[in-house]
Design an enzyme around this catalytic site. Structure first.
Site, PDB file in Angstrom:
ATOM      1  N   SER A 143       0.844  -1.191   0.000  1.00  0.00           N
ATOM      2  CA  SER A 143       0.000   0.000   0.000  1.00  0.00           C
ATOM      3  C   SER A 143       0.880   1.242   0.000  1.00  0.00           C
ATOM      4  O   SER A 143       2.025   1.208   0.486  1.00  0.00           O
ATOM      5  CB  SER A 143      -0.889   0.009   1.252  1.00  0.00           C
ATOM      6  OG  SER A 143      -1.518   1.264   1.429  1.00  0.00           O
ATOM      7  N   TYR A 156      -2.225   0.755  10.266  1.00  0.00           N
ATOM      8  CA  TYR A 156      -2.135   0.292   8.882  1.00  0.00           C
ATOM      9  C   TYR A 156      -0.809   0.722   8.251  1.00  0.00           C
ATOM     10  O   TYR A 156      -0.116  -0.083   7.619  1.00  0.00           O
ATOM     11  CB  TYR A 156      -3.310   0.841   8.078  1.00  0.00           C
ATOM     12  CG  TYR A 156      -3.513   0.169   6.735  1.00  0.00           C
ATOM     13  CD1 TYR A 156      -3.907  -1.170   6.662  1.00  0.00           C
ATOM     14  CD2 TYR A 156      -3.328   0.861   5.546  1.00  0.00           C
ATOM     15  CE1 TYR A 156      -4.102  -1.790   5.442  1.00  0.00           C
ATOM     16  CE2 TYR A 156      -3.525   0.257   4.314  1.00  0.00           C
ATOM     17  CZ  TYR A 156      -3.911  -1.072   4.265  1.00  0.00           C
ATOM     18  OH  TYR A 156      -4.101  -1.682   3.048  1.00  0.00           O
ATOM     19  N   LYS A 160       1.975  -1.991   7.076  1.00  0.00           N
ATOM     20  CA  LYS A 160       2.301  -2.094   5.658  1.00  0.00           C
ATOM     21  C   LYS A 160       3.774  -1.772   5.411  1.00  0.00           C
ATOM     22  O   LYS A 160       4.407  -2.354   4.523  1.00  0.00           O
ATOM     23  CB  LYS A 160       1.397  -1.179   4.835  1.00  0.00           C
ATOM     24  CG  LYS A 160      -0.016  -1.733   4.662  1.00  0.00           C
ATOM     25  CD  LYS A 160      -0.013  -3.086   3.973  1.00  0.00           C
ATOM     26  CE  LYS A 160      -1.410  -3.632   3.740  1.00  0.00           C
ATOM     27  NZ  LYS A 160      -1.401  -4.950   3.057  1.00  0.00           N
TER      28      LYS A 160
END
Length: 257
Positions: A143, A156, A160
């Site tokens: 991402s 997140y 990631k």
């Protein structure tokens, strides 16, 4: 034979979205796919539909936050199809979306269990089986959050970024042994994750209209692309669908197209 035909492929997070789209497309192109997800009934239904359409597929319920479960998934693939050629580490979560100082520590840690440990567990369990057959391909879904912080996404972005380092580490350690490790950063994709993001109302991504997100089928086609020689120049890094170069390499319209 294409880069996909005959390959034995594990796809985590295969009950919906990117994982489901990848399982269907790769099976259509001749791969033998094993769908893994916590939702056993959902992946069973998808696998049955793939088989009914003439493909080869098996469903195996798996919680990627458990190494025992992931090791059992790999064993199931070997027992069912005779080996493992490709692992798509797609399983990932973004919730709970919240400011860091308001986040629930236990829920934050669960994101680590899935988004980092789950990727590591998959690589750790599958790579030895790939070495037995002379190599393989590991695709970690990445991402843009791996590169820049966003409000409410500390869990997140952090995980990631960790997954990206696993891609780099995997390439460094396994690349000369025949195992291709590459990340795939698709940009925003029209999946249920975007519904959760939009409902949070936090940071600019939640303000995007759903129509701007790319379809999951684009990501599935990119996975097939990365399985072949087109992915070679991106090994050890993230291939991005957020650039004209990336989109055009796979055969999609450019950002202005």
């Amino acid at each position: 034979m294409s880069a996909v035909e005959g390959k034995r492929v594990i796809i985590t997070g295969a009950s919906r979205g990117i994982g489901e789209a990848a399982a269907r497309l790769l099976a259509e192109q001749g791969a033998k796919v094993v769908l893994a997800a916590r939702g056993g009934e959902a992946i069973k239904k998808i696998a049955e539909e793939i088989v009914a359409a003439g493909g080869e597929a098996s469903a195996f319920p798996c919680d990627v936050s458990s190494y025992t479960a992931v090791a059992a998934l790999v064993k199931h693939t070997v027992d069912t199809f005779g080996g493992v050629d490709v692992l798509v580490n797609n399983a990932g979560v973004i919730e709970p979306i919240a400011p860091l100082i308001e986040s629930d520590p236990e829920e934050w840690a669960k994101v680590v269990d899935i988004n980092i440990k789950g990727v590591y567990y998959g690589m750790r369990a599958a790579a030895p089986e790939m070495l037995k057959v002379g190599g393989g391909t590991i695709i970690n879904i990445s991402s843009g959050a791996a590169y820049a912080p966003l409000d409410g996404w500390s869990q997140y972005c952090t995980t990631k970024a960790g997954a990206l380092m696993l891609t780099r580490s995997g390439h460094k350690e396994l690349g000369d042994k025949g195992i291709r490790v590459v990340g795939l950063s698709p940009g925003t994709v029209a999946t249920e994750m975007q519904v959760a993001i939009k409902s949070s109302g936090i940071n600019p991504v939640s303000k995007l209209d759903f129509s701007v997100h790319i379809p999951a089928e684009w990501v599935a086609k990119t996975i097939a692309f990365l399985m072949g020689p087109g992915g070679d120049e991106y090994l050890g890094s993230d291939f991005s669908l957020k650039t004209n170069e990336g989109r055009m390499a796979v055969g999609f319209p450019g950002l202005d197209g």
